[in-house]
Design a protein around this motif. Sequence first.
Motif, PDB file in Angstrom:
ATOM      1  N   THR A  45       0.648  -1.242   0.179  1.00  0.00           N
ATOM      2  CA  THR A  45      -0.025  -0.005   0.005  1.00  0.00           C
ATOM      3  C   THR A  45       0.729   1.323  -0.022  1.00  0.00           C
ATOM      4  O   THR A  45       0.491   2.242  -0.906  1.00  0.00           O
ATOM      5  CB  THR A  45      -0.845  -0.121   1.361  1.00  0.00           C
ATOM      6  N   ASP A 156      -5.679  -1.188  -4.903  1.00  0.00           N
ATOM      7  CA  ASP A 156      -5.231  -1.856  -3.831  1.00  0.00           C
ATOM      8  C   ASP A 156      -6.270  -2.781  -3.164  1.00  0.00           C
ATOM      9  O   ASP A 156      -7.228  -2.396  -2.647  1.00  0.00           O
ATOM     10  CB  ASP A 156      -4.972  -0.513  -2.890  1.00  0.00           C
ATOM     11  N   GLU A 157      -6.160  -3.858  -3.353  1.00  0.00           N
ATOM     12  CA  GLU A 157      -6.986  -5.081  -2.990  1.00  0.00           C
ATOM     13  C   GLU A 157      -8.341  -4.806  -3.611  1.00  0.00           C
ATOM     14  O   GLU A 157      -9.231  -4.514  -2.678  1.00  0.00           O
ATOM     15  CB  GLU A 157      -6.897  -5.116  -1.291  1.00  0.00           C
TER      16      GLU A 157
HETATM   17 MG    MG Z   1      -2.018  -2.526   2.199  1.00  0.00          MG
END
Ligand code: MG
Lengths: 294, 224
Positions: A45, A156-157
């Motif tokens: 991240t 992100d995810e």
């Molecule tokens: Mg992360």
Amino acid sequence: MQAPAILVRDLHKSYPSIEAVRGIDFEVARGEVFGLLGPNGAGKTTTVEILEGYRERTAGIVSVLGHDPGQRPRTLRERVGIVLQGGGVYRHVTVRELLDHWAHLYPAPRDVDEVIELAGLGGKQHERTRSLSGGQRRRLDFALALVGDPELIFLDEPTTGFDPAARRAAWQTVRTLAELGKTVLLTTHYLDEAQALCDRVAIMKDGRILTIGAPAELGVGALYRVVWRDAETGEVQSRETEDPTGLLHQLTSAALARGEPLRDITVARPSLEDVYLDLTEEPSAAASQEVRDG
Amino acid sequence: MRRAVGALLRKDLTAELRTFESIPAMTLFAVTTFVLFHFGLDRSSLEGDLAAGVLWVTLLFAAVLGQNRLFVAEEEQGGFDGFLLAPVDRTALFVAKALALFAFLVVVEIVAVPAFGLLLLGPDLLDPLPGLVLVLLLADAGIAIVGTLVAGLAIRTRARDLIAPLLTLPLLVPVVLAASEATAPLLAQAGAEGPPGRWLAILAIYDLTIGLVAYGVFDFLLED
Ligand SMILES: [Mg+2]
Ligand SMILES: Nc1ncnc2c1ncn2[C@@H]1O[C@H](COP(=O)(O)OP(=O)(O)OP(=O)(O)O)[C@@H](O)[C@H]1O
């Protein structure tokens, strides 16, 4: 040869308490779907947020579509889409109003109906955002990343919290984006997702990149692992070899000679999952694995 | 910029229409204050200077009430984060918020000023109304600009509910002064004259100056 969409050289990021990124290098070509994998706290991240321009780097060179994201140039912001986890989701407006709102901030937004469709929010478009379920909220985050019709998308995810059908739908959307020539940088904890979507992946741990390559090729060069059940002891045996043909010949001849079937035999090259676990395993966990195997 | 301001303003007005977070509280505050003055001053009718002072101080405090909520949704619901990454200048955010606060003030005054006329004002409100509307709009603009600027400054601080009024009130002394001076002759028992041009000009100049300053500095305010 086109310049890469993303170029990272010796990137470092220190927080007061920890050096989260410790000198990573990678490139993402235009039109590529690139995955960052790694355990919790690996620095994924942090890396993505630096590339987005959301976070400042400590050292290193970063170029996104030819710009330095640290300066947050407007031309770059027009061309980049971001999944902000929950950011920008006003609670008292409907899904459609929200997407319409953010669409107005981009010079050439994607059609809001299409975005709703792509994110699978059709049935919810007139609901207030605060009444969405967790997974639906994540779909909305995903939709927000697409609404500006960016050429580079950070995810992100993107599918954490999605139900299986929604995940497949999201994969399809990512593939569609790739077909349209968009560049995608995603992080994920689902290795099947990386395998299904990514042209290349980088496996990170403790702020460093351990390996980079196409998911199918990461295991290449590693030894084949042959597993079978020993006819006498009934125990599972395994051996690693460069040349499985010879070993299989040995095993099958011996079995034929004994007149017994060879049970539970598999020959496998390490999958992305094996490579991942191998590289990222904690020493203590590795040791206990050894004990169990031996 | 236009599109962005329009979108932001529409979003804020929609949210206000659905939540009624600001306008009812501001209006109620103003009307209640007039009632309190009515009993506290023990006079059922005011005029001139005193009437103008009561009106403006009350409206100012009502504005501070609305100002505090102006950026709360952006801060708590991640609007700032999204904004940072979207291709728009933060001045668009400033302009939209100032317009929203201005709109809130106008709505509040549509209720509060007649209430003031009923509860406190001696002379008739109808005659001086055109002049009064002019003063109200000019003063509202100044209040909206200063209120938005300070709210943007205070939102990232811990004690924002305290800091915002503490900074806003002194900055708005010129507005209250000029607005009161401009309003007093309108509310005089002797019969309304037009609002004095000098004070209207002062209001307008203040609005312009503070508007330009705010426009210039707002982009830096939201830097982390
Ligand atoms: Mg992360
Ligand atoms: N704002 C912050 N301040 C201080 N430390 C932080 C901050 N954000 C992240 N860290 C630390 O930096 C390291 C890397 O965090 P990061 O969020 O990049 O990991 P990640 O790979 O995304 O993990 P996950 O898979 O859990 O999302 C962690 O040790 C984390 O505690």
